[in-house]
Scaffold this motif. Sequence first.
Motif, short mmCIF file in Angstrom:
data_model
loop_
_atom_site.label_atom_id
_atom_site.label_comp_id
_atom_site.label_asym_id
_atom_site.label_seq_id
_atom_site.Cartn_x
_atom_site.Cartn_y
_atom_site.Cartn_z
N ARG A 75 0.87 -1.16 0.00
CA ARG A 75 0.00 0.00 0.00
C ARG A 75 0.92 1.22 0.00
O ARG A 75 1.97 1.17 0.63
N PRO A 76 0.56 2.30 -0.69
CA PRO A 76 1.47 3.46 -0.69
C PRO A 76 1.65 3.99 0.73
O PRO A 76 0.70 4.07 1.50
N THR A 77 2.89 4.33 1.04
CA THR A 77 3.14 4.92 2.36
C THR A 77 2.66 6.36 2.36
O THR A 77 2.32 6.91 1.31
N PHE A 78 2.67 6.96 3.55
CA PHE A 78 2.29 8.37 3.67
C PHE A 78 3.11 9.21 2.69
O PHE A 78 2.58 10.03 1.95
N ALA A 79 4.44 8.99 2.69
CA ALA A 79 5.31 9.81 1.85
C ALA A 79 5.06 9.53 0.37
O ALA A 79 5.07 10.45 -0.45
N ASP A 80 4.83 8.25 0.03
CA ASP A 80 4.51 7.91 -1.37
C ASP A 80 3.29 8.68 -1.83
O ASP A 80 3.27 9.28 -2.91
N ALA A 81 2.25 8.62 -1.01
CA ALA A 81 0.99 9.25 -1.38
C ALA A 81 1.14 10.76 -1.47
O ALA A 81 0.63 11.41 -2.38
N MET A 82 1.90 11.30 -0.51
CA MET A 82 2.12 12.75 -0.50
C MET A 82 2.90 13.17 -1.75
O MET A 82 2.51 14.11 -2.46
N ASN A 83 3.98 12.47 -2.03
CA ASN A 83 4.80 12.82 -3.19
C ASN A 83 4.00 12.69 -4.49
O ASN A 83 4.08 13.55 -5.36
N ALA A 84 3.23 11.61 -4.58
CA ALA A 84 2.46 11.39 -5.81
C ALA A 84 1.44 12.51 -6.01
O ALA A 84 1.30 13.06 -7.10
N ARG A 85 0.77 12.85 -4.93
CA ARG A 85 -0.26 13.87 -5.02
C ARG A 85 0.35 15.23 -5.40
O ARG A 85 -0.14 15.93 -6.28
N TYR A 86 1.40 15.60 -4.72
CA TYR A 86 2.00 16.91 -4.96
C TYR A 86 2.61 16.98 -6.36
O TYR A 86 2.55 18.01 -7.02
N LYS A 87 3.20 15.87 -6.81
CA LYS A 87 3.77 15.87 -8.17
C LYS A 87 2.66 16.04 -9.19
O LYS A 87 2.81 16.75 -10.19
#
Lengths: 388, 85, 295
Positions: C259-271
């Motif tokens: 499952r995407p980690t907090f940082a994965d999800a954050m980075n993906a969203r912001y990118k």
Amino acid sequence: MAADPRGVLTGQHYLDGNHAACEGALAAGCRFAAGYPITPSTEVVERIAQRFPTMGGVFIQMEDEIAASITLQGGVWAGKKALTVTSGPGFSLMMEHVGLAAITECPCVFVNVQRGGPSTGLPTLPGQADMMQARWGSHGDYEIIALCPQSPQECFDFAIKAFNLAETWRVPVMLMMDECVGHMTERVVIPNAEDIEVVERNFTKKKPGEYKPFDAGDGWVPEMAKAGDGYNLFVTGLTHDERGYPVMNHHAQEKLVHRLVDKIRKNADKICEWEEDGIEGAEVVVMSYGITSRVAQRGVEIAREQGIKVGTMRLIVAWPFPEKRVKQIAPTIKSFVMPELNYGQMVFELERCVAGMTRTVLVPHGGGEVHDPQVIANAIIEAARGKN
Amino acid sequence: MSDAGGAAKPKKVRGTVFVEVERCKGCGFCVEFCPPRALDLDTGFNKKGYHPPVLTREEDCTGCDLCGLYCPDFAIFGVIIKKSA
Amino acid sequence: MTEVAINPVNPYLRMDRMPSIWCPGCGIGTSVNCFARALTQSKIDLKKTAVVSGIGCTGRVSGYMSVDSFHTTHGRALAFATGLKLGNPELNVVVYSGEGDLIAIGGNHFIHAARRNLDVLCVCVNNFTYGMTGGQVSPTSPATAKFTTAPLGQFEEPFNLPYLADSCGAVYVARWTTFHVRELTKAMRDALKKRGFRFIEVISPCPTLYQRRNRLGDGLDAMKYYQEKSVKKNGANTSELRIDFQSEITVGTFVDRERPTFADAMNARYKEVLGPRYVPCPDNYVPPQAKGEGT
């Protein structure tokens, strides 16, 4: 050292205090923030959440203020400059971690946009009733630094000052705003990045093995290291020795806690800051801070119109308290007058420093609005006549 | 060691344990869970008054280090003794 | 014949702090043994590894480990770890604490760290009681067992920790006892290599308080109980993992998913939203004056 230009929104702006405090933090190099929504402070973290992603900062909205106030310390030990923002009830929840920051000498900034209390009190209206809590709220002996801005410009300026003081002394620094200052919109001038003086963290250059993370040497403040640099740091909230190892006895307690307290108390001259006016020859000196100092100014003018010689002393740094200066002034005047948006907090510290050399008169107000300047003026006039 | 030459028998791996006597708190985990039951608690005491383990049947020890894995006080560990050629 | 042999666990410990504070027969040290071996086997960079604990007997683990150690406030280890990990994503952050710390006072942080899929390994040593304070009832205390604050026997419903972690979204959930040292080592090794919120419950003896008050013998008796009454069920439905007083203990790896980690999800969203304007942490900005100053 000059500020990172990515965090500096150079120019003239029309901002409220909360947004200005955010900009000050960014200019100071804050790149980590943990928050929890609470009126009337929320705009600070809202703006941070918007601004951080383009400058390498990390913001997280935590599950409560208890979490936020220690998450930011995790960020600090990861090497970031960090802050959290809250108001009355949230500030109460954060108190344990003020103590943790004090004993682990974690440089960090707590912004408290004060509202009326106790408990849920007046969420949308001003107060200045957390001034003693800022100083004494966590258990045990420690010292903090507290700043009191009176305008959006000062919210910006003092946010930078707060980070610089935190890094200089490795203490938690409280930016003690209030709802009025937080929501008041005025012109805020943000200088060029190179004109903003920023204190960077004093990271050790010693090798692992030579470095003791809580050894202040001949000075007051130990050099810092961060996690991941190979120092095998040991950071604990227990009483500890220079290595950071827990030591459960009175010798270790005396050595550590005495330094934690003395690094601020013995350096109060370097930290204390205030503005004064008309002290020479004054009959009465009005001491105030935050939004109340702006209201008091009008009260002072009314009293002066009546021919009373009134001096003013406005606290920029409330903690540590300018004890020395108060002791110089006290014997020369008839009375201090201190309006506060509470039923007596900083006035007790004033009274302690005055030590009977003159009178101190509190002009209390429970919060929810600012003082009526006439009430302050009346208190000044009566103090000058020796009536109250 | 000398029986390394010639014989068709598979090499028998042997091991031993090292005990830091003063660190032991005498819980007995190592003795109980030693697969070949090569350990016993000493009848003597360490300074703190606990009975540390001793390798009474050295020939049975395989050096598996299960004692080391169990020991909550990091007081014992096993090593395999490799036969020199 | 040989050079001085060194206990393989020694390099991972602050030897100048030994002996530990743990009672004879306490299982926390055993779990630390497994953890030290898992660190070796997983080959992660110890310089980039931090152990964070809260308060309590297990809370002392961080301070005995020879890595960056953070012994924080009661219940708040995960909240601190959140800051540490997000502030420096290169760090391997391990939260190592007891069930009272992580699940009672720290329960709110636990469920949210799991929900966010914070990239930390969370080791929870569960000994069914508050050891440091003298044997009070804990959120996993089984019914009928006696504690200083439940002298007539516990009557509350205990938490089933793997179920809690699973429900909140942990990507790896396992339970072993201190008897299962090889399995526990492997679980810790596997979990160290994985990303996301990884949760390992370690059932451990508390001979001085839980066992003694309930006439269950010493640490060794607890270990024998684990040996006899543990049932290995990898992939078991976590809702069925409740532990009652001296009941069977289901052990194994129950959840292992991605499952995407907090940082994965954050980075993906912001990118996605900001494109090249997004500047992820860590921030490598060096002020111009600092360049070439040689300091």
